[in-house]
Design an enzyme around this catalytic site. Structure first.
Site, PDB file in Angstrom:
ATOM      1  N   GLY A  12       1.031  -1.351   0.158  1.00  0.00           N
ATOM      2  CA  GLY A  12       0.006   0.150  -0.024  1.00  0.00           C
ATOM      3  C   GLY A  12       0.891   1.255   0.040  1.00  0.00           C
ATOM      4  N   ILE A 119       5.858  -3.212  10.803  1.00  0.00           N
ATOM      5  CA  ILE A 119       5.377  -1.703  10.968  1.00  0.00           C
ATOM      6  C   ILE A 119       3.946  -1.628  10.978  1.00  0.00           C
ATOM      7  CG2 ILE A 119       5.104   0.464   9.350  1.00  0.00           C
ATOM      8  CD1 ILE A 119       7.351  -0.223   7.839  1.00  0.00           C
ATOM      9  N   THR A 120       3.069  -2.757  10.795  1.00  0.00           N
ATOM     10  CA  THR A 120       1.527  -2.722  11.190  1.00  0.00           C
ATOM     11  C   THR A 120       1.218  -2.358  12.571  1.00  0.00           C
ATOM     12  OG1 THR A 120       1.332  -4.359   9.235  1.00  0.00           O
ATOM     13  CG2 THR A 120      -0.397  -4.230  10.804  1.00  0.00           C
ATOM     14  N   HIS A 176       3.936   2.419  21.000  1.00  0.00           N
ATOM     15  CA  HIS A 176       3.836   3.480  19.859  1.00  0.00           C
ATOM     16  C   HIS A 176       2.345   3.601  20.049  1.00  0.00           C
ATOM     17  CE1 HIS A 176       4.090   5.562  16.149  1.00  0.00           C
ATOM     18  NE2 HIS A 176       3.164   4.935  15.596  1.00  0.00           N
TER      19      HIS A 176
HETATM   20  N1  LIG Z   1       4.881   1.578  13.247  1.00  0.00           N
HETATM   21  C1  LIG Z   1       4.256   2.688  12.690  1.00  0.00           C
HETATM   22  O1  LIG Z   1       5.259   3.670  13.221  1.00  0.00           O
HETATM   23  C2  LIG Z   1       3.369   3.088  11.579  1.00  0.00           C
HETATM   24  C3  LIG Z   1       2.633   2.193  11.288  1.00  0.00           C
HETATM   25  N2  LIG Z   1       1.590   2.501  10.277  1.00  0.00           N
HETATM   26  C4  LIG Z   1       0.674   1.076   9.985  1.00  0.00           C
HETATM   27  O2  LIG Z   1       1.045   0.612   8.949  1.00  0.00           O
HETATM   28  C5  LIG Z   1       0.077   0.063   8.216  1.00  0.00           C
HETATM   29  C6  LIG Z   1      -0.003   0.010   6.667  1.00  0.00           C
HETATM   30  O3  LIG Z   1      -0.082   1.608   6.519  1.00  0.00           O
HETATM   31  P1  LIG Z   1      -0.378   2.165   4.890  1.00  0.00           P
HETATM   32  O4  LIG Z   1       0.727   1.406   4.077  1.00  0.00           O
HETATM   33  O5  LIG Z   1      -0.582   3.096   4.838  1.00  0.00           O
HETATM   34  O6  LIG Z   1      -1.640   1.160   4.531  1.00  0.00           O
HETATM   35  P2  LIG Z   1      -2.553   0.998   3.201  1.00  0.00           P
HETATM   36  O7  LIG Z   1      -3.660   0.608   3.585  1.00  0.00           O
HETATM   37  O8  LIG Z   1      -2.127   1.937   2.087  1.00  0.00           O
HETATM   38  O9  LIG Z   1      -1.538  -0.682   2.735  1.00  0.00           O
HETATM   39  C7  LIG Z   1      -1.956  -1.817   3.321  1.00  0.00           C
HETATM   40  C8  LIG Z   1      -1.687  -2.944   2.231  1.00  0.00           C
HETATM   41  O10 LIG Z   1      -1.875  -4.333   2.972  1.00  0.00           O
HETATM   42  C9  LIG Z   1      -2.640  -4.942   2.135  1.00  0.00           C
HETATM   43  N3  LIG Z   1      -3.106  -6.225   2.793  1.00  0.00           N
HETATM   44  C10 LIG Z   1      -4.260  -6.072   3.554  1.00  0.00           C
HETATM   45  N4  LIG Z   1      -4.489  -7.390   4.188  1.00  0.00           N
HETATM   46  C11 LIG Z   1      -3.619  -8.117   3.643  1.00  0.00           C
HETATM   47  C12 LIG Z   1      -3.077  -9.571   3.975  1.00  0.00           C
HETATM   48  N5  LIG Z   1      -3.708 -10.288   4.454  1.00  0.00           N
HETATM   49  N6  LIG Z   1      -1.913  -9.821   3.372  1.00  0.00           N
HETATM   50  C13 LIG Z   1      -1.178  -9.101   2.514  1.00  0.00           C
HETATM   51  N7  LIG Z   1      -1.444  -7.869   2.303  1.00  0.00           N
HETATM   52  C14 LIG Z   1      -2.514  -7.239   3.069  1.00  0.00           C
HETATM   53  C15 LIG Z   1      -3.713  -3.897   1.482  1.00  0.00           C
HETATM   54  O11 LIG Z   1      -3.970  -4.652   0.222  1.00  0.00           O
HETATM   55  C16 LIG Z   1      -3.051  -2.808   1.285  1.00  0.00           C
HETATM   56  O12 LIG Z   1      -2.321  -2.632  -0.017  1.00  0.00           O
HETATM   57  C17 LIG Z   1      -1.085   0.286   9.003  1.00  0.00           C
HETATM   58  O13 LIG Z   1      -1.422  -0.825   9.957  1.00  0.00           O
HETATM   59  C18 LIG Z   1      -0.792   1.541   9.560  1.00  0.00           C
HETATM   60  O14 LIG Z   1      -1.485   1.873  10.779  1.00  0.00           O
HETATM   61  C19 LIG Z   1       1.509   3.489   9.607  1.00  0.00           C
HETATM   62  C20 LIG Z   1       2.537   4.300   9.970  1.00  0.00           C
HETATM   63  C21 LIG Z   1       3.502   4.451  10.973  1.00  0.00           C
HETATM   64  O1  LIG Z   2      -0.990   7.466  13.370  1.00  0.00           O
HETATM   65  C1  LIG Z   2      -1.207   6.281  12.514  1.00  0.00           C
HETATM   66  O2  LIG Z   2      -2.150   5.609  12.480  1.00  0.00           O
HETATM   67  C2  LIG Z   2       0.037   5.579  11.915  1.00  0.00           C
HETATM   68  C3  LIG Z   2       1.178   5.828  12.593  1.00  0.00           C
HETATM   69  O3  LIG Z   2       1.552   4.934  13.504  1.00  0.00           O
HETATM   70  C4  LIG Z   2       1.958   7.061  13.001  1.00  0.00           C
HETATM   71  O4  LIG Z   2       2.056   7.689  11.850  1.00  0.00           O
HETATM   72  O5  LIG Z   2       2.880   7.153  13.618  1.00  0.00           O
END
Ligand SMILES: NC(=O)C1=CN([C@@H]2O[C@H](COP(=O)(O)OP(=O)(O)OC[C@H]3O[C@@H](n4cnc5c(N)ncnc54)[C@H](O)[C@@H]3O)[C@@H](O)[C@H]2O)C=CC1
Ligand SMILES: O=C([O-])CC(=O)C(=O)O
Length: 320
Positions: A12, A119-120, A176
């Protein structure tokens, strides 16, 4: 020497940005994986077509079959859902836990020797569950959050003081979530702790507290602006810094969600702490001295993560 293989599980917003950065930095060949067929293939091809312009060499492929990640050296996991305005990261737990189960099985089967960066969200609980589902060694599974939260703190501080981001260091510990712990005493401008900068009149205690709160709310601030999802440029850059430290054995000291087995008085949980990342994965967890207020804030944050792990066990009792 053959190129390293980097598997991006989830293609994504963050996954696509990770692929672009990994290509630009020539970290290795890149496999984008996603259940949404066509997205990983399309993004892989698009980025590959930028390579002649940018002048980097990397093979980019997209797949919807876990066999494609076979033998990966690094897996970066963003599969799942992101939050929208009005939601907390914790609201994602039910859906994303199921995703971690699938991802864990895929990594266990095809990339058991990889260094895995999760990261999820909700991050600390998801990386904890992913390690258990995958069965990989605990030092080879790590969560990305502290590098991002610290980068946000550094950015805000550099703007406040009108100094280069390069001269600002910061440490954000704990989970986080809303209770993360930005540490003023261990954050510096060219080695001068923020607590000293208050004494020197650079910033008032009250203003510093506002900056710390903005750091804690950093994710929500972006979600509120984007409206359709959450941050992706800075999160991707942060995970790439961790991957690079592993692949090049740089032994960077980075705050990461690492498995704790008694350090900081915490057992069998993943929480953000300073670590050394090198060819051995998480090679060391650094136990810094915390004063009473810092310790209380850290333990409060640990308590919040423990609650999320309990919620995971209620959904998937095998995690116990
Ligand atoms: N740890 C951190 O600091 C941060 C964590 N995040 C988290 O990272 C995650 C991803 O964020 P984005 O890339 O913006 O989301 P996004 O929605 O753009 O991408 C997620 C992708 O995962 C795919 N997906 C869903 N279920 C799946 C499965 N069972 N197997 C394989 N792929 C699957 C979707 O089709 C999508 O393309 C979110 O959970 C978000 O909250 C986001 C920013 C910071
Ligand atoms: O805030 C969110 O949902 C995504 C995240 O973890 C960040 O940007 O720190």
């Amino acid at each position: 020497m053959a190129r390293k293989k980097i598997a991006l599980i989830g293609s994504g917003m963050i996954g696509g940005t990770l692929a672009h950065l990994a290509g630009l930095k020539e970290l290795g060949d890149i496999v984008l994986f996603d259940i949404a067929d066509g997205i990983p293939q399309g993004k892989g091809l698009d980025i590959a077509e930028s390579a002649p312009v940018e002048g980097f060499n990397a093979k980019l492929t997209g797949a919807s079959d876990y066999a494609a990640i076979e033998g990966a050296d690094v897996c970066i996991v963003t599969a799942g859902v992101a939050r929208k305005p009005g939601m907390s990261r914790d609201d994602l737990l039910g859906i994303n836990l199921k995703v971690m189960e699938q991802v864990g099985a895929g990594i266990k089967k095809y990339a058991p020797n990889a260094f895995v960066i999760c990261i999820t969200n909700p991050l600390d609980a998801m990386v904890w569950a992913l390690q258990k589902f995958s069965g990989l060694p605990k030092n080879m599974v790590v969560g990305m959050a502290g590098v991002l939260d610290s980068a946000r703190f550094r950015h805000f501080l550099s703007e406040e003081f009108n100094v280069s981001v390069q001269d600002v260091t910061a440490f954000v510990l704990g989970g986080h979530g809303d209770s993360m712990v930005p540490l003023a005493r261990y954050s510096t401008v060219a080695g001068i702790p923020l607590t000293d900068l208050v004494k020197m009149g650079w910033v008032t205690k009250e203003r510093l507290e506002e900056i710390i709160q903005r750091t804690r709310d950093g994710g929500a601030e972006i979600v509120g602006l984007l409206k359709t999802g959450s941050a992706y440029y800075a999160p991707a850059a942060s995970a790439i810094e961790m991957a690079e430290s592993y692949l090049k054995d740089k032994k960077r000291v980075l705050p990461c969600a690492a498995h704790l087995s008694g350090q900081y008085g915490v057992k069998d949980m993943y929480v953000g702490v300073p670590t050394v990342i090198g060819a051995g994965g998480v090679e060391r967890v650094i136990e810094i001295d915390l004063n009473k207020a810092e310790e209380e804030a850290f333990q409060k944050s640990v308590g919040a993560v423990a609650g999320l792990c309990e919620a995971c066990i209620n959904i998937a009792p095998a995690l116990k």
